[in-house]
Design an enzyme around this catalytic site. Structure first.
Site, mmCIF file in Angstrom:
data_model
loop_
_atom_site.group_PDB
_atom_site.id
_atom_site.type_symbol
_atom_site.label_atom_id
_atom_site.label_comp_id
_atom_site.label_asym_id
_atom_site.label_seq_id
_atom_site.Cartn_x
_atom_site.Cartn_y
_atom_site.Cartn_z
ATOM 1 N N LYS A 145 -12.291 -5.764 -2.313
ATOM 2 C CA LYS A 145 -13.306 -4.837 -2.597
ATOM 3 C C LYS A 145 -12.472 -3.180 -2.207
ATOM 4 O O LYS A 145 -13.234 -1.932 -1.944
ATOM 5 C CB LYS A 145 -14.117 -4.953 -0.745
ATOM 6 C CG LYS A 145 -12.881 -4.779 -0.043
ATOM 7 C CD LYS A 145 -13.697 -4.527 1.908
ATOM 8 C CE LYS A 145 -13.959 -5.326 2.268
ATOM 9 N NZ LYS A 145 -12.623 -5.123 3.387
ATOM 10 N N LYS A 163 -4.333 -9.530 -5.635
ATOM 11 C CA LYS A 163 -6.115 -10.596 -5.645
ATOM 12 C C LYS A 163 -7.312 -9.407 -5.667
ATOM 13 O O LYS A 163 -7.037 -8.358 -5.947
ATOM 14 C CB LYS A 163 -5.166 -10.841 -3.430
ATOM 15 C CG LYS A 163 -5.675 -8.714 -3.411
ATOM 16 C CD LYS A 163 -5.848 -9.604 -1.837
ATOM 17 C CE LYS A 163 -6.104 -7.940 -1.013
ATOM 18 N NZ LYS A 163 -5.652 -8.338 0.506
ATOM 19 N N LYS A 205 0.745 -0.965 -0.143
ATOM 20 C CA LYS A 205 0.046 -0.015 -0.059
ATOM 21 C C LYS A 205 1.157 0.809 0.138
ATOM 22 O O LYS A 205 0.158 2.401 -0.925
ATOM 23 C CB LYS A 205 -0.829 0.031 0.780
ATOM 24 C CG LYS A 205 -1.886 -1.138 0.923
ATOM 25 C CD LYS A 205 -3.348 -0.698 1.692
ATOM 26 C CE LYS A 205 -3.924 -2.282 1.372
ATOM 27 N NZ LYS A 205 -5.048 -2.375 2.365
HETATM 28 P P1 TYM Z 1 -9.983 -7.868 4.985
HETATM 29 O O1 TYM Z 1 -11.425 -6.745 4.573
HETATM 30 O O2 TYM Z 1 -10.014 -7.093 3.911
HETATM 31 O O3 TYM Z 1 -11.057 -9.388 4.808
HETATM 32 C C1 TYM Z 1 -11.961 -9.530 4.963
HETATM 33 C C2 TYM Z 1 -11.277 -10.740 4.575
HETATM 34 O O4 TYM Z 1 -11.508 -11.604 3.567
HETATM 35 C C3 TYM Z 1 -10.228 -12.354 3.382
HETATM 36 N N1 TYM Z 1 -10.254 -12.161 1.713
HETATM 37 C C4 TYM Z 1 -9.796 -12.870 0.688
HETATM 38 N N2 TYM Z 1 -9.062 -14.606 1.031
HETATM 39 C C5 TYM Z 1 -9.361 -14.776 -0.423
HETATM 40 N N3 TYM Z 1 -8.803 -14.104 -1.369
HETATM 41 C C6 TYM Z 1 -9.000 -12.929 -1.080
HETATM 42 N N4 TYM Z 1 -9.383 -12.386 -2.652
HETATM 43 C C7 TYM Z 1 -9.506 -12.318 -0.057
HETATM 44 N N5 TYM Z 1 -9.497 -10.929 -0.301
HETATM 45 C C8 TYM Z 1 -9.951 -11.228 1.540
HETATM 46 C C9 TYM Z 1 -8.899 -11.563 4.291
HETATM 47 O O5 TYM Z 1 -7.909 -12.396 4.381
HETATM 48 C C10 TYM Z 1 -9.601 -11.450 5.692
HETATM 49 O O6 TYM Z 1 -9.793 -12.673 5.799
HETATM 50 N N6 TYM Z 1 -7.102 -6.354 8.339
HETATM 51 C C11 TYM Z 1 -8.571 -7.533 8.050
HETATM 52 C C12 TYM Z 1 -9.662 -6.971 9.165
HETATM 53 C C13 TYM Z 1 -9.413 -7.431 10.161
HETATM 54 C C14 TYM Z 1 -9.167 -8.520 11.361
HETATM 55 C C15 TYM Z 1 -9.261 -8.316 12.035
HETATM 56 C C16 TYM Z 1 -9.791 -10.394 10.704
HETATM 57 C C17 TYM Z 1 -9.194 -6.358 10.787
HETATM 58 N N7 TYM Z 1 -9.120 -6.846 12.723
HETATM 59 C C18 TYM Z 1 -8.509 -8.861 13.503
HETATM 60 C C19 TYM Z 1 -8.914 -11.009 11.181
HETATM 61 C C20 TYM Z 1 -9.042 -10.585 13.305
HETATM 62 C C21 TYM Z 1 -9.330 -6.827 6.663
HETATM 63 O O7 TYM Z 1 -8.727 -6.056 6.384
HETATM 64 O O8 TYM Z 1 -9.929 -8.005 5.935
#
Ligand code: TYM
Length: 330
Positions: free
Chosen positions: A199, A196, A113
């Site tokens: 969103k 990847k 990023k």
């Molecule tokens: P986020 O919101 O980007 O994504 C949510 C979950 O979806 C998974 N994910 C994917 N898995 C497979 N292929 C993809 N293209 C893909 N894009 C997203 C992510 O790995 C995630 O599990 N930082 C985290 C949110 C967060 C969090 C936490 C998660 C904040 N605090 C504590 C677990 C524990 C995030 O931005 O996920």
């Protein structure tokens, strides 16, 4: 009691990547009364992209509606908004003193990023993002953190921070385990399989959004890039087909080999048509539930947040009080 914690950041509409990599099992998992599940909306993390306040608010409620639509809807499972539990922010400040800049410099998400943005976009919040994530997890004594591949490094850092704190101050934090699914942990963009599905992209042509209607899904899949040749198979030289086959395999509950055999001699067209059908069929009931919740004047969403907030606050405040006492803070 075993605790499971994970979050969905409200920055843009959720994608098929979020579903396949993380959320698809959450409904079923959270039905287990022997475990406590906390699926929260990390809206403080979302500030790192400075969303429009109205958009952030809507996306946050939408994330709750999706969690409910996926079946996270039980007395012993909890959905809450990160910003409603101030202990997350306070523990982050404390944990900043147990995390080195060297560790944060190694976080690949930050590097990616930060590379994309100029100096103006290299925010302290973005740098500190993994420490807030550590606080999210450690406040609840999580045993497991189900995430996609891209978040695994952050959970590993959480383990290191917890271990360092425990070594200095006794057994305060439970050291969590990241659980990454063997299939679908990294779903790629349909227009660029080197990247990847995400969103936060501004261009959605390569991302299937969970709200996409049938026409849009069919269009996006029919236009998905493919690899040279015409054989439906996986391989190091076939990143696009590998991604599409992975999606198909998970949704159809069939192995990649079965699918390769089924499409032998049929070409990409027939394969893509069937893939679009199965994506549409999978999402339709979830979308119906989601739209129903979003149009209900938010009652169900508010009730879920109230229920989750209560239990999350109880646990988080107790953990924070314990940490503050240990550190001589009052
Ligand atoms: P986020 O919101 O980007 O994504 C949510 C979950 O979806 C998974 N994910 C994917 N898995 C497979 N292929 C993809 N293209 C893909 N894009 C997203 C992510 O790995 C995630 O599990 N930082 C985290 C949110 C967060 C969090 C936490 C998660 C904040 N605090 C504590 C677990 C524990 C995030 O931005 O996920």
């Amino acid at each position: 009691m075993k605790r499971i914690v994970s979050g969905i950041k409200p920055t843009g509409e959720l994608t098929l990547g979020n579903y396949l990599g993380a959320m698809r099992r959450w409904g079923e998992m959270s039905a287990n009364p022997d475990h406590e599940h906390f699926f929260f909306v990390p809206n403080l993390h979302a500030l790192t992209v400075r969303p429009e306040p109205k958009t952030l608010h809507t996306d946050s409620r939408a994330a709750v509606a999706w969690l409910l639509a996926m079946g996270v809807d039980h007395d012993h499972s909890y959905i809450f908004m990160q910003s409603q539990v101030p202990a997350h922010s306070e523990l982050t400040w404390i944990l900043n003193n147990y995390t080195t800049m060297g560790e944060l410099n190694r976080m690949t998400q930050f590097k990616d990023k930060a590379l994309k943005s100029g100096a103006e976009g290299q925010l302290v919040g973005l740098y500190d993002y993994p420490v807030l994530m550590a606080a999210d997890i450690l406040l609840y004594d999580a045993d497991e953190v189900p995430v996609g591949e891209d978040q695994k490094q952050h959970v590993e850092l959480t383990r290191d921070i917890a271990t360092r704190f425990n070594n200095l101050h006794g057994d305060v934090f439970r050291v969590p385990q990241p659980t990454v699914q063997s299939e679908g942990a990294r779903i790629m963009n349909l227009q660029d399989p080197a990247k990847k599905m995400s969103k936060s992209d501004t261009d959605d042509s390569g991302n299937i959004l969970l709200t996409d209607d049938e026409k849009t899904i069919v269009k996006k899949i029919s236009r998905a890039v493919t690899d040279s040749g015409s054989v439906v198979s996986t391989g190091a030289d076939k990143p696009a087909l590998t991604n599409l086959l992975t999606i198909h395999s998970i949704l159809a509950g069939k192995s990649i080999e079965e699918l390769e055999a089924a499409y032998a001699g049929k070409g990409y067209g027939a394969f893509k048509e069937d893939l679009a059908d199965i994506v549409v069929e999978t999402l339709a009931p979830l979308q119906k539930h989601y739209h129903q919740l979003m149009s209900e004047g938010n009652t169900k969403i508010d009730q879920a947040l109230e229920h989750g907030w209560w239990r999350a606050s109880e646990l988080a405040n107790a953990k924070l009080a314990q940490v503050k006492e240990i550190l001589g803070l009052f």
